[in-house]
Write a protein that holds these residues in place. Structure first.
Motif, PDB file in Angstrom:
ATOM      1  N   GLY A   1     -96.342 -27.808 -31.923  1.00 30.02           N
ATOM      2  CA  GLY A   1     -96.206 -28.954 -31.020  1.00 30.02           C
ATOM      3  C   GLY A   1     -95.031 -28.826 -30.058  1.00 30.02           C
ATOM      4  N   HIS A   2     -95.156 -29.589 -28.929  1.00 26.80           N
ATOM      5  CA  HIS A   2     -94.050 -29.741 -27.959  1.00 26.80           C
ATOM      6  C   HIS A   2     -93.670 -28.405 -27.297  1.00 26.80           C
ATOM      7  N   GLY A   3     -92.416 -28.267 -26.842  1.00 26.97           N
ATOM      8  CA  GLY A   3     -91.983 -27.044 -26.160  1.00 26.97           C
ATOM      9  C   GLY A   3     -91.434 -27.324 -24.779  1.00 26.97           C
TER      10      GLY A   3
ATOM     11  N   LYS B   1     -84.304 -28.962 -33.575  1.00 23.50           N
ATOM     12  CA  LYS B   1     -85.287 -29.658 -32.743  1.00 23.50           C
ATOM     13  C   LYS B   1     -86.686 -29.332 -33.252  1.00 23.50           C
ATOM     14  N   GLU B   2     -87.557 -30.313 -33.170  1.00 25.57           N
ATOM     15  CA  GLU B   2     -88.937 -30.130 -33.646  1.00 25.57           C
ATOM     16  C   GLU B   2     -89.607 -28.930 -32.985  1.00 25.57           C
ATOM     17  N   LYS B   3     -89.437 -28.788 -31.646  1.00 22.14           N
ATOM     18  CA  LYS B   3     -90.143 -27.713 -30.926  1.00 22.14           C
ATOM     19  C   LYS B   3     -89.774 -26.327 -31.469  1.00 22.14           C
TER      20      LYS B   3
ATOM     21  N   LEU C   1     -98.959 -28.217 -35.545  1.00 22.36           N
ATOM     22  CA  LEU C   1     -97.773 -28.260 -36.398  1.00 22.36           C
ATOM     23  C   LEU C   1     -96.706 -29.175 -35.809  1.00 22.36           C
ATOM     24  N   HIS C   2     -96.236 -30.141 -36.601  1.00 27.23           N
ATOM     25  CA  HIS C   2     -95.241 -31.107 -36.122  1.00 27.23           C
ATOM     26  C   HIS C   2     -94.204 -31.451 -37.182  1.00 27.23           C
ATOM     27  N   ASN C   3     -93.103 -32.057 -36.695  1.00 27.52           N
ATOM     28  CA  ASN C   3     -92.091 -32.669 -37.563  1.00 27.52           C
ATOM     29  C   ASN C   3     -92.125 -34.154 -37.293  1.00 27.52           C
ATOM     30  N   ASN C   4     -91.978 -34.942 -38.329  1.00 29.15           N
ATOM     31  CA  ASN C   4     -92.004 -36.395 -38.216  1.00 29.15           C
ATOM     32  C   ASN C   4     -90.613 -36.927 -37.878  1.00 29.15           C
TER      33      ASN C   4
HETATM   34 ZN   LIG Z   1     -94.487 -33.843 -32.786  1.00 28.64          ZN
END
Ligand SMILES: [Zn+2]
Length: 257
Positions: A9-11, A23-25, A76-79
């Motif tokens: 996810g993200h980026g 960072k989640e990304k 794929l992500h982080n909450n």
């Molecule tokens: Zn996310």
């Protein structure tokens, strides 16, 4: 062989959720790169929505998977929430989905929830763009809360483990094409060497000795060792161990000088 689309996810300018230390990304990209290698070692073809720190719009991620003709889509992500929120959860689309979608969610969810060591928040459904717009079974993973200190440590320090658990879940559904392929990142376990006496006389003597130990009144030996020997399943290290057991129990005594 399945075509598996992995979507970290993200980026780029979209960092996703931001924790105290990461960072989640970045966290999900590391898992994605590991996951790609693992799934390829199982004989699958894998495409990543991104393999570097670039921004890709949500709809474009789904379209990439659709154009490629992916069999499975895993995002794929982080909450993130308040600092006391913790745990693992997965999502599928809350509209009509195929039974392969619910099976894929269950396979991934069970593989991770059993081993990740944080609260299981459950298998959920929501209308998320990547899930709604992709035309194959699609699952979105929220590994843990980047906003929680304990959870964030898992996200930072257990990248390989998260990738391995995710791969385990995916192949529970997609299968393994090359079961003997080495697993990158996994600890290579050496096969134990079997105890193979070079002559049948030695095998027979070993079996006779083990049988005598089984007949001892005090502390008799478990018959499973002789059974293993006769089936050719006794390992060399077991054989050495049995020798020490026999010495320890006073069944083998050296001759006095
Ligand atoms: Zn996310």
């Amino acid at each position: 062989m399945s075509k598996i689309f992995i979507d970290p996810g993200h980026g780029g300018h979209d960092s996703g959720a931001v924790g105290k230390r990461s960072k989640e990304k970045d966290n999900v990209l590391k898992v994605g790169l590991n996951l790609k290698a693992l799934l390829e070692s199982y004989g699958h073809t894998v495409k990543l929505s991104r393999s570097t720190d670039v921004f890709i719009a949500l709809s474009e991620r789904a379209q990439m998977a659709n154009r490629w003709g992916a069999d499975y889509f895993v995002s794929l992500h982080n909450n993130s929430a308040t600092s006391d929120a913790s745990g693992f959860e997965t999502f599928i689309y809350n509209g009509n989905v195929s039974s392969s979608t619910t099976k894929l969610q269950a396979a991934i969810h069970n593989a991770i929830s059993k081993e990740i060591g944080i609260r299981d928040r459950g298998m959920k459904r929501e209308s998320l763009a990547v899930l709604r717009e992709s035309s194959m079974p699609a699952v979105l993973i929220e590994y843990a809360f980047i906003s929680n200190t304990v959870d964030e440590t898992i996200l930072i320090n257990q990248v390989e483990k998260l990738a391995q658990l995710t791969a385990k879940g995916i192949v529970a559904q997609a299968g393994i094409v090359k079961p003997t392929a080495p697993t990158p990142g996994a600890t290579q376990k050496e096969e134990p060497k079997l105890y193979k006496p070079s002559a049948s006389a030695i095998l027979n003597s070993t079996a006779t000795v083990l049988k005598r130990l089984e007949q001892k009144v005090d502390n008799p030996l478990d018959p499973q060792w002789r059974e293993k020997l006769l089936k050719g399943e006794l390992t060399e290290s077991d054989a050495i161990g049995l020798l020490y057991v026999a010495i320890d129990r006073g069944h083998i005594v050296g001759k006095a000088e």
